[in-house]
Design a protein around this motif. Sequence first.
Motif, PDB file in Angstrom:
ATOM      1  N   SER A   1       6.005   3.614   5.378  1.00 32.77           N
ATOM      2  CA  SER A   1       4.596   4.074   4.936  1.00 32.77           C
ATOM      3  C   SER A   1       4.787   4.388   3.282  1.00 32.77           C
ATOM      4  CB  SER A   1       3.852   5.163   5.662  1.00 32.77           C
ATOM      5  OG  SER A   1       2.948   5.665   4.568  1.00 32.77           O
ATOM      6  N   PRO A   2       4.063   4.030   2.646  1.00 34.46           N
ATOM      7  CA  PRO A   2       4.199   4.037   1.203  1.00 34.46           C
ATOM      8  C   PRO A   2       3.650   5.709   0.843  1.00 34.46           C
ATOM      9  CG  PRO A   2       2.082   2.829   1.448  1.00 34.46           C
ATOM     10  CD  PRO A   2       2.742   3.058   2.489  1.00 34.46           C
ATOM     11  N   ILE A   3       3.415   6.399   1.841  1.00 36.11           N
ATOM     12  CA  ILE A   3       2.740   7.657   1.471  1.00 36.11           C
ATOM     13  C   ILE A   3       3.754   8.718   0.726  1.00 36.11           C
ATOM     14  CG2 ILE A   3       3.580   9.057   3.756  1.00 36.11           C
ATOM     15  CD1 ILE A   3       0.682  10.292   3.516  1.00 36.11           C
ATOM     16  N   ALA A   4       5.187   8.215   0.813  1.00 36.94           N
ATOM     17  CA  ALA A   4       6.311   9.038   0.299  1.00 36.94           C
ATOM     18  C   ALA A   4       6.179   8.819  -1.206  1.00 36.94           C
ATOM     19  CB  ALA A   4       7.529   8.756   0.957  1.00 36.94           C
ATOM     20  N   TRP A   5       5.824   7.738  -1.604  1.00 32.40           N
ATOM     21  CA  TRP A   5       5.729   7.285  -3.109  1.00 32.40           C
ATOM     22  C   TRP A   5       4.385   7.591  -3.728  1.00 32.40           C
ATOM     23  CZ3 TRP A   5       8.409   4.355   0.445  1.00 32.40           C
ATOM     24  CH2 TRP A   5       9.611   4.014   0.139  1.00 32.40           C
TER      25      TRP A   5
END
Length: 296
Positions: free
Chosen positions: A8-12
């Motif tokens: 998931s791109p949520i860490a970025w």
Amino acid sequence: MSIRFGVSPIAWSNDDMPELGSDTPLDSILADIRDVGFDGVELGGRFPRDANVLQPLLQGYGLDLIGGWYSGALLERDAQAEIAAMQPYLKLLEAMGSTAVVFAETSNAVHGRRDVPLSGTPQLDEVEWIQFGARMTEVAGYVRSRGLRFAYHHHLGTVVERGEDLDALLRHTGQEVGLTLDTGHAALGGIDYLRIIREHPARIAHVHCKDVRRATFERLRDGGASFLDGVLGGMFTVPGDGGLDYREVMQALKAIGYEGWIVIEAEQDPALAPPRQYAELGLRTLKTHAAKAGLI
């Protein structure tokens, strides 16, 4: 399909707290995801919603769109109204060749509210569960008819947080309703994810892997912190950096013959936890244990 690894791109770039990672260009995020070695990425809040734009963008980085989060409101509207509301989302996933509808009930959720503590999660009574389950089963059947996997995401701060909540969901829904099994949310919500895998193998439609720092979570919870405070405080991290045993997880998935996506979704403050560095650790950890378990 065999096992594929995504992120998931949520860490970025965090959808719930847009101030986290808002200055990171989307191209930079996708380049990191490609270079770490992921096969695909889940839908992020900053992604284009036009398949004619999104498809060539992801193809340029050699990434597939896995699917992504959908905020449901089945406590407020019936199944047919929810199905109507889902149409743009479903059409995008179909056009992108995606597989996973990650559905979560958010009509009364508190995980996005800084003013509500972790202890303030809403709960349903038996009558509400009966209606909620019937509506969800109808929606899931429709999603299946479109060739997609319906994968309900249990989540802190929502009506499916605790072990008893997930048991109620399984009891009041049909087999059409699969699960996004999230190890981190399960661990902190009191859900025995190994038992769920073992006892409900047909329900495991999608897998999210995040690790936890339990002592951090307990300190923040006992101090009245909200879910978002917990994210900022570091209660989540990637596999290999917390207290969960991913050897057991991969062995359990192997035992049920799981096929599909295994996705790292571990929201942290990117200023404190460099996303690419942590993603590399998470993917290396998962692949190591998956290989030892014979899952890949």
